[in-house]
Design a protein around this motif. Structure first.
Motif, short mmCIF file in Angstrom:
data_model
loop_
_atom_site.label_atom_id
_atom_site.label_comp_id
_atom_site.label_asym_id
_atom_site.label_seq_id
_atom_site.Cartn_x
_atom_site.Cartn_y
_atom_site.Cartn_z
N GLU A 3 0.77 -1.40 -0.02
CA GLU A 3 0.07 -0.05 0.13
C GLU A 3 1.00 1.37 0.13
OE1 GLU A 3 -2.37 -0.69 3.50
OE2 GLU A 3 -2.29 -2.73 2.92
N GLY A 4 2.14 1.21 0.05
CA GLY A 4 2.97 2.16 0.30
C GLY A 4 4.31 2.00 -0.41
N LYS A 5 5.14 2.80 0.01
CA LYS A 5 6.57 2.58 -0.36
C LYS A 5 7.58 2.30 0.65
CE LYS A 5 6.35 5.00 -4.76
NZ LYS A 5 6.92 6.27 -5.58
N LEU A 6 8.73 1.54 0.33
CA LEU A 6 9.79 1.16 1.27
C LEU A 6 11.16 1.61 0.84
CD1 LEU A 6 7.67 -1.54 0.72
CD2 LEU A 6 8.71 -2.09 2.94
N ILE A 7 11.85 2.10 1.86
CA ILE A 7 13.38 2.52 1.58
C ILE A 7 14.14 1.67 2.32
CG2 ILE A 7 14.80 4.45 1.24
CD1 ILE A 7 12.37 4.98 -0.26
N ILE A 8 14.85 0.83 1.80
CA ILE A 8 15.79 0.09 2.61
C ILE A 8 17.29 0.32 2.49
CG2 ILE A 8 16.40 -2.51 2.82
CD1 ILE A 8 13.94 -3.05 1.14
N PHE A 9 17.68 0.71 3.86
CA PHE A 9 19.05 0.82 3.88
C PHE A 9 19.85 -0.47 4.50
CE2 PHE A 9 18.07 4.96 2.48
CZ PHE A 9 19.38 5.43 2.02
N SER A 10 20.82 -0.96 3.73
CA SER A 10 21.56 -2.06 4.43
C SER A 10 22.99 -1.84 4.14
CB SER A 10 21.09 -3.44 3.66
OG SER A 10 19.67 -3.85 4.15
N ALA A 11 23.72 -2.55 5.11
CA ALA A 11 25.07 -2.34 5.13
C ALA A 11 25.66 -3.14 6.02
CB ALA A 11 25.66 -0.91 5.07
N PRO A 12 27.00 -3.66 6.26
CA PRO A 12 27.43 -3.90 7.12
C PRO A 12 27.51 -3.16 8.43
CG PRO A 12 29.05 -4.31 5.42
CD PRO A 12 27.87 -3.53 4.79
N SER A 13 27.55 -3.49 9.67
CA SER A 13 27.29 -2.47 10.68
C SER A 13 28.64 -1.86 10.67
CB SER A 13 27.23 -3.43 12.03
OG SER A 13 27.20 -2.91 13.05
N GLY A 14 28.50 -0.21 10.87
CA GLY A 14 29.84 0.30 10.93
C GLY A 14 29.87 1.31 9.40
N ALA A 15 29.04 0.90 8.42
CA ALA A 15 29.27 1.46 7.11
C ALA A 15 28.74 2.65 7.15
CB ALA A 15 28.86 0.65 6.20
N GLY A 16 28.01 3.31 8.16
CA GLY A 16 27.63 4.56 7.88
C GLY A 16 25.89 4.57 7.79
#
Ligand code: 5GP
Length: 189
Positions: A3-16
């Motif tokens: 029903e809406g949008k999703l913005i996914i930020f993934s990275a190894p821990s510590g990448a910022g």
């Protein structure tokens, strides 16, 4: 159907990624942070219901059994993290897009589930060495925990090509600016 949008930020821990996500939240009012549930203890000045829902392992397992999670993982041995279906629905009900700060496998899981409604961004640190320095400098983890985080980070860097976008974080200010442009244009689509 989403029903809406999703913005996914993934990275190894510590990448910022956490800093970038926090920056976007101050800049783009149409975004709201998906607060994950976790069984780990709060670090520093983290608050329950703001940074995470800090719950017991027993409660977490109960929520798994009740199918309350859209995804969950034992990110570190004995420590669970998960995204609650209710959390996504709560944010969509406000007419906002959901932004996630989530580990790499969880991010790919959500992307597979939500397809075109989701923008999956991998935040790439300049190198594994820089990442190790950042994690060590944070000073919040024991030597044993750090070792586990390093090993996981090394593995996670290989997943980058599976994301919609690889955002290099050599300079935090530049990365934040680029992230803002990417998210703005995705939300306008
Ligand atoms: P930290 O303990 O440093 O807050 O988080 C450890 C890792 O778990 C980070 O990579 C963080 O993004 C990830 N994480 C946080 N919430 C979730 C979640 O709901 N699901 C998954 N799969 N990972 C999460």
């Amino acid at each position: 159907m989403p029903e809406g949008k999703l913005i996914i930020f993934s990275a190894p821990s510590g990448a910022g990624k956490t800093t970038i996500v926090q920056y976007l939240l101050t800049k783009i009012p149409d975004l709201e942070f998906s607060i994950s549930a976790t069984t780990r203890q709060p670090r520093g000045d983290e608050q329950d219901g703001k940074d995470y829902y800090f719950i017991s392992k027993e409660e977490f397992l109960h929520k798994i059994a009740k199918k309350h999670f859209v995804e969950f993982e034992e990110v570190y041995s004995g420590t669970f993290y998960g995204t609650l279906r209710e959390e996504i629905e709560r944010i969509w009900a406000k007419g906002k897009a959901v932004i996630f700060d989530i580990d790499v496998e969880g991010g790919l899981h959500l992307k597979r589930k939500y397809g075109e409604a989701a923008l999956a961004i991998f935040v790439q640190p300049p190198s594994l060495e820089v990442l190790k320095e950042r994690l060590t400098g944070r000073g919040t983890d024991s030597a044993e925990k750090l070792k586990e985080r390093f090993a996981k980070a090394e593995k996670e860097l290989n997943y980058a090509p599976q994301f919609d976008i690889i955002l290099k974080n050599h300079d935090l200010q530049t990365a934040c600016g680029e992230a803002e442009l990417l998210v703005d244009s995705f939300l306008k689509k």
